[in-house]
Design a protein around this motif. Structure first.
Motif, PDB file in Angstrom:
ATOM      1  N   ARG A 125      37.761  39.993   0.401  1.00 53.46           N
ATOM      2  CA  ARG A 125      36.756  39.368   1.269  1.00 53.46           C
ATOM      3  C   ARG A 125      36.869  37.851   1.245  1.00 53.46           C
ATOM      4  NH1 ARG A 125      31.165  42.883   0.264  1.00 53.46           N
ATOM      5  NH2 ARG A 125      32.019  44.896   0.998  1.00 53.46           N
ATOM      6  N   LEU A 126      37.260  37.323   0.090  1.00 51.18           N
ATOM      7  CA  LEU A 126      37.428  35.878   0.001  1.00 51.18           C
ATOM      8  C   LEU A 126      38.561  35.397   0.904  1.00 51.18           C
ATOM      9  CD1 LEU A 126      36.710  33.171  -1.316  1.00 51.18           C
ATOM     10  CD2 LEU A 126      38.300  33.740  -3.168  1.00 51.18           C
ATOM     11  N   VAL A 127      39.617  36.194   0.982  1.00 50.04           N
ATOM     12  CA  VAL A 127      40.737  35.835   1.853  1.00 50.04           C
ATOM     13  C   VAL A 127      40.281  35.768   3.306  1.00 50.04           C
ATOM     14  CG1 VAL A 127      42.967  36.615   2.748  1.00 50.04           C
ATOM     15  CG2 VAL A 127      42.493  36.747   0.298  1.00 50.04           C
ATOM     16  N   MET A 128      39.527  36.766   3.764  1.00 49.35           N
ATOM     17  CA  MET A 128      39.011  36.737   5.133  1.00 49.35           C
ATOM     18  C   MET A 128      38.063  35.568   5.339  1.00 49.35           C
ATOM     19  SD  MET A 128      40.353  39.034   7.012  1.00 49.35           S
ATOM     20  CE  MET A 128      39.191  38.961   8.362  1.00 49.35           C
ATOM     21  N   ALA A 129      37.252  35.264   4.334  1.00 48.13           N
ATOM     22  CA  ALA A 129      36.341  34.124   4.452  1.00 48.13           C
ATOM     23  C   ALA A 129      37.106  32.821   4.555  1.00 48.13           C
ATOM     24  CB  ALA A 129      35.388  34.094   3.256  1.00 48.13           C
ATOM     25  N   LEU A 130      38.196  32.694   3.813  1.00 51.87           N
ATOM     26  CA  LEU A 130      38.999  31.471   3.876  1.00 51.87           C
ATOM     27  C   LEU A 130      39.668  31.318   5.241  1.00 51.87           C
ATOM     28  CD1 LEU A 130      40.663  31.458   0.325  1.00 51.87           C
ATOM     29  CD2 LEU A 130      38.807  29.993   1.165  1.00 51.87           C
ATOM     30  N   PHE A 131      40.134  32.430   5.814  1.00 53.79           N
ATOM     31  CA  PHE A 131      40.690  32.371   7.169  1.00 53.79           C
ATOM     32  C   PHE A 131      39.633  31.885   8.163  1.00 53.79           C
ATOM     33  CE2 PHE A 131      44.192  35.299   5.879  1.00 53.79           C
ATOM     34  CZ  PHE A 131      45.237  34.561   6.381  1.00 53.79           C
ATOM     35  N   LEU A 132      38.418  32.403   8.023  1.00 55.97           N
ATOM     36  CA  LEU A 132      37.346  32.016   8.927  1.00 55.97           C
ATOM     37  C   LEU A 132      36.973  30.552   8.740  1.00 55.97           C
ATOM     38  CD1 LEU A 132      35.265  32.838  11.040  1.00 55.97           C
ATOM     39  CD2 LEU A 132      33.754  33.570   9.177  1.00 55.97           C
ATOM     40  N   ILE A 133      36.884  30.105   7.482  1.00 53.61           N
ATOM     41  CA  ILE A 133      36.547  28.701   7.215  1.00 53.61           C
ATOM     42  C   ILE A 133      37.630  27.775   7.767  1.00 53.61           C
ATOM     43  CG2 ILE A 133      36.247  27.001   5.372  1.00 53.61           C
ATOM     44  CD1 ILE A 133      34.937  29.223   3.712  1.00 53.61           C
ATOM     45  N   ALA A 134      38.887  28.167   7.591  1.00 51.02           N
ATOM     46  CA  ALA A 134      39.987  27.333   8.102  1.00 51.02           C
ATOM     47  C   ALA A 134      39.943  27.205   9.621  1.00 51.02           C
ATOM     48  CB  ALA A 134      41.319  27.920   7.660  1.00 51.02           C
ATOM     49  N   SER A 135      39.509  28.290  10.295  1.00 53.27           N
ATOM     50  CA  SER A 135      39.424  28.218  11.760  1.00 53.27           C
ATOM     51  C   SER A 135      38.251  27.371  12.225  1.00 53.27           C
ATOM     52  CB  SER A 135      39.303  29.629  12.341  1.00 53.27           C
ATOM     53  OG  SER A 135      38.092  30.236  11.936  1.00 53.27           O
ATOM     54  N   LEU A 136      37.229  27.203  11.369  1.00 51.04           N
ATOM     55  CA  LEU A 136      36.060  26.414  11.744  1.00 51.04           C
ATOM     56  C   LEU A 136      36.250  24.929  11.488  1.00 51.04           C
ATOM     57  CD1 LEU A 136      33.193  28.724  10.400  1.00 51.04           C
ATOM     58  CD2 LEU A 136      33.987  28.485  12.751  1.00 51.04           C
ATOM     59  N   VAL A 137      37.206  24.562  10.640  1.00 50.24           N
ATOM     60  CA  VAL A 137      37.446  23.154  10.343  1.00 50.24           C
ATOM     61  C   VAL A 137      38.147  22.505  11.534  1.00 50.24           C
ATOM     62  CG1 VAL A 137      38.656  21.546   8.829  1.00 50.24           C
ATOM     63  CG2 VAL A 137      37.554  23.562   7.872  1.00 50.24           C
ATOM     64  N   PRO A 138      37.650  21.409  12.075  1.00 48.88           N
ATOM     65  CA  PRO A 138      38.322  20.735  13.198  1.00 48.88           C
ATOM     66  C   PRO A 138      39.734  20.298  12.809  1.00 48.88           C
ATOM     67  CG  PRO A 138      36.094  19.888  12.916  1.00 48.88           C
ATOM     68  CD  PRO A 138      36.366  20.754  11.725  1.00 48.88           C
ATOM     69  N   SER A 139      40.693  20.632  13.648  1.00 43.91           N
ATOM     70  CA  SER A 139      42.092  20.321  13.325  1.00 43.91           C
ATOM     71  C   SER A 139      42.369  18.833  13.275  1.00 43.91           C
ATOM     72  CB  SER A 139      43.012  20.984  14.360  1.00 43.91           C
ATOM     73  OG  SER A 139      42.707  20.509  15.667  1.00 43.91           O
ATOM     74  N   VAL A 140      41.565  18.045  13.988  1.00 46.42           N
ATOM     75  CA  VAL A 140      41.783  16.601  13.996  1.00 46.42           C
ATOM     76  C   VAL A 140      41.576  16.014  12.608  1.00 46.42           C
ATOM     77  CG1 VAL A 140      41.020  14.422  15.014  1.00 46.42           C
ATOM     78  CG2 VAL A 140      41.096  16.476  16.416  1.00 46.42           C
ATOM     79  N   THR A 141      40.667  16.588  11.823  1.00 44.75           N
ATOM     80  CA  THR A 141      40.366  16.039  10.501  1.00 44.75           C
ATOM     81  C   THR A 141      41.509  16.249   9.513  1.00 44.75           C
ATOM     82  OG1 THR A 141      39.290  18.112   9.840  1.00 44.75           O
ATOM     83  CG2 THR A 141      37.912  16.412  10.870  1.00 44.75           C
ATOM     84  N   THR A 142      42.408  17.174   9.799  1.00 44.36           N
ATOM     85  CA  THR A 142      43.525  17.439   8.886  1.00 44.36           C
ATOM     86  C   THR A 142      44.866  16.955   9.424  1.00 44.36           C
ATOM     87  OG1 THR A 142      43.838  19.651   9.857  1.00 44.36           O
ATOM     88  CG2 THR A 142      42.325  19.465   7.986  1.00 44.36           C
ATOM     89  N   GLN A 143      44.864  16.190  10.512  1.00 45.93           N
ATOM     90  CA  GLN A 143      46.121  15.795  11.128  1.00 45.93           C
ATOM     91  C   GLN A 143      46.925  14.819  10.280  1.00 45.93           C
ATOM     92  OE1 GLN A 143      47.864  16.945  13.716  1.00 45.93           O
ATOM     93  NE2 GLN A 143      46.266  18.523  13.754  1.00 45.93           N
ATOM     94  N   VAL A 144      46.242  13.966   9.522  1.00 48.64           N
ATOM     95  CA  VAL A 144      46.981  13.013   8.684  1.00 48.64           C
ATOM     96  C   VAL A 144      47.781  13.761   7.620  1.00 48.64           C
ATOM     97  CG1 VAL A 144      46.769  11.103   7.046  1.00 48.64           C
ATOM     98  CG2 VAL A 144      45.319  11.175   9.096  1.00 48.64           C
TER      99      VAL A 144
END
Length: 295
Positions: A125-144
Motif C-alpha cells: 500500500r505504501l508503494v501505491m501511496a508513493l506513486f500517488l504522491i509523486a503524481s500530485l507533486v508539481p513537476s516544475v518543482t523538481t525540474q532543477v
C-alpha cells in the motif's frame, strides 16, 4: 361520482402537473446549450486555424480570423511550412521518442500493476501511496534536480533524454492496468504454475495478451500527451536538428512572425495527425476507461 366530476378537484391535478413539463424543457434546453457552447470553444479555434492557413497574405489584411479564403485549395502555405519548418525531420524525431517512450510505459506500467496485484509483499500500500504522491507533486518543482540527473547521465541534448523522462509511468497508466489485471482470474496463474511456468512466463504469455484493451488505451492517451508536449523537448533537446513537432513549430515562428497564414498552416500540420488518430481510435479510449472503471 359527484366528487370525481367536481371542477375544483378536476383542475387541481392539472395545475400541479403543468410546471413539470416546463422544467423539463428548460433543463433540456440548458443541456443542449451547454453542449453547443462546449463544442464552440473547441471547434471555433480549429476552424480559425484551418481558414487562416488557406488564405493569402492579402486576404489576411482584409478579412477576420473566420473569413472564408478565396481559394479553398490553396496549399502554398502548407508547402512553405512543411519545407521551411523541417516538419519531416521533426516528425521523425517525434516518432522515435513516441515509440520508445510508449513501449517503455506499457512494459513498466503493466509489470508494476502485475506485481502489485499478484504478489504479496510488505509496504504494498505504501508503494501505491508513493506513486500517488509523486503524481500530485508539481513537476516544475523538481525540474532543477531532474535536469541535473539527466545531465549526469550523459543523455542531455539527445533523443534519449525525453524518452527516459516519459518512461516514468504515471499513476493513471498503473491504475488502468491494475483494474484489468484484477479482472483476470487467479486460477489462470495457478494452472500455468502447475504446468511449470514461472512468474515472467505467466505475465508474458497470459497477462499481456489479455491486456490488449488497456494497452490500447494507455498507448493512445500517453502517445497524444507526448506528441503535444513542448516543455521537455524544448528544455532537454535545445539543438535545432533534434526538434520535435511542437518545438519545430515554435522555432518556425521566428522568420514568419508576421505571416500568420504560414504559421497557421504549420499549426494545422501539427494538429491533423493527432486529430485523425484520435477520431479513428476514440472508441478504444472510451471502452478502455469504461472497462477499467467497472472491472
Amino acid at each position: 361520482m359527484t366528487v370525481l366530476s367536481s371542477p375544483a378537484v378536476a383542475r387541481a391535478p392539472r395545475s400541479a402537473v403543468r410546471p413539470a413539463p416546463l422544467r423539463n424543457r428548460v433543463a433540456v434546453f440548458l443541456k443542449y446549450l451547454s453542449l453547443v457552447l462546449s463544442c464552440a470553444v473547441v471547434v471555433v479555434p480549429l476552424a480559425a486555424v484551418l481558414l487562416t492557413s488557406l488564405r493569402t497574405s492579402k486576404e489576411m489584411a482584409t478579412g477576420g480570423a473566420l473569413a472564408a479564403p478565396h481559394d479553398w485549395f490553396n496549399l502554398h502555405n502548407y508547402a512553405v511550412a512543411f519545407t521551411d519548418g523541417n516538419m519531416l525531420r521533426a516528425l521523425g524525431n517525434t516518432t522515435f521518442i513516441l515509440v520508445f517512450s510508449v513501449t517503455g510505459t506499457v512494459l513498466i506500467g503493466s509489470m508494476t500493476a502485475y506485481a502489485i496485484d499478484r504478489f504479496t509483499f510488505r509496504f504494498r500500500r505504501l508503494v501505491m501511496a508513493l506513486f500517488l504522491i509523486a503524481s500530485l507533486v508539481p513537476s516544475v518543482t523538481t525540474q532543477v534536480a531532474t535536469y541535473q540527473i539527466v545531465n549526469r547521465l550523459g543523455v542531455m541534448d539527445t533523443r534519449w533524454a525525453p524518452v527516459l523522462l516519459y518512461m516514468g509511468t504515471d499513476i493513471v497508466s498503473i491504475y488502468i492496468f491494475l483494474q484489468f489485471i484484477r479482472s483476470i482470474p487467479i486460477s489462470l496463474d495457478e494452472a500455468a504454475r502447475l504446468d511449470g511456468a514461472n512468474s515472467f512466463t505467466i505475465y508474458w504469455r497470459i497477462i499481456v495478451p489479455l491486456l490488449k484493451p488497456a494497452i490500447a488505451t494507455v498507448v493512445i492517451v500517453k502517445g497524444v500527451a507526448i506528441y503535444n508536449d513542448f516543455y521537455i523537448p524544448f528544455l532537454y533537446m535545445p539543438d535545432d536538428s533534434l526538434g520535435t513537432i511542437s518545438t519545430s513549430l515554435f522555432r518556425f515562428k521566428g522568420p514568419y512572425g508576421a505571416h500568420w497564414e504560414v504559421i497557421s498552416a504549420g499549426a494545422a500540420l501539427v494538429i491533423i495527425p493527432s486529430l485523425v488518430v484520435f477520431l479513428a481510435l476514440q472508441r478504444f479510449i472510451y471502452n478502455g476507461f469504461a472497462s477499467g472503471a467497472t472491472k
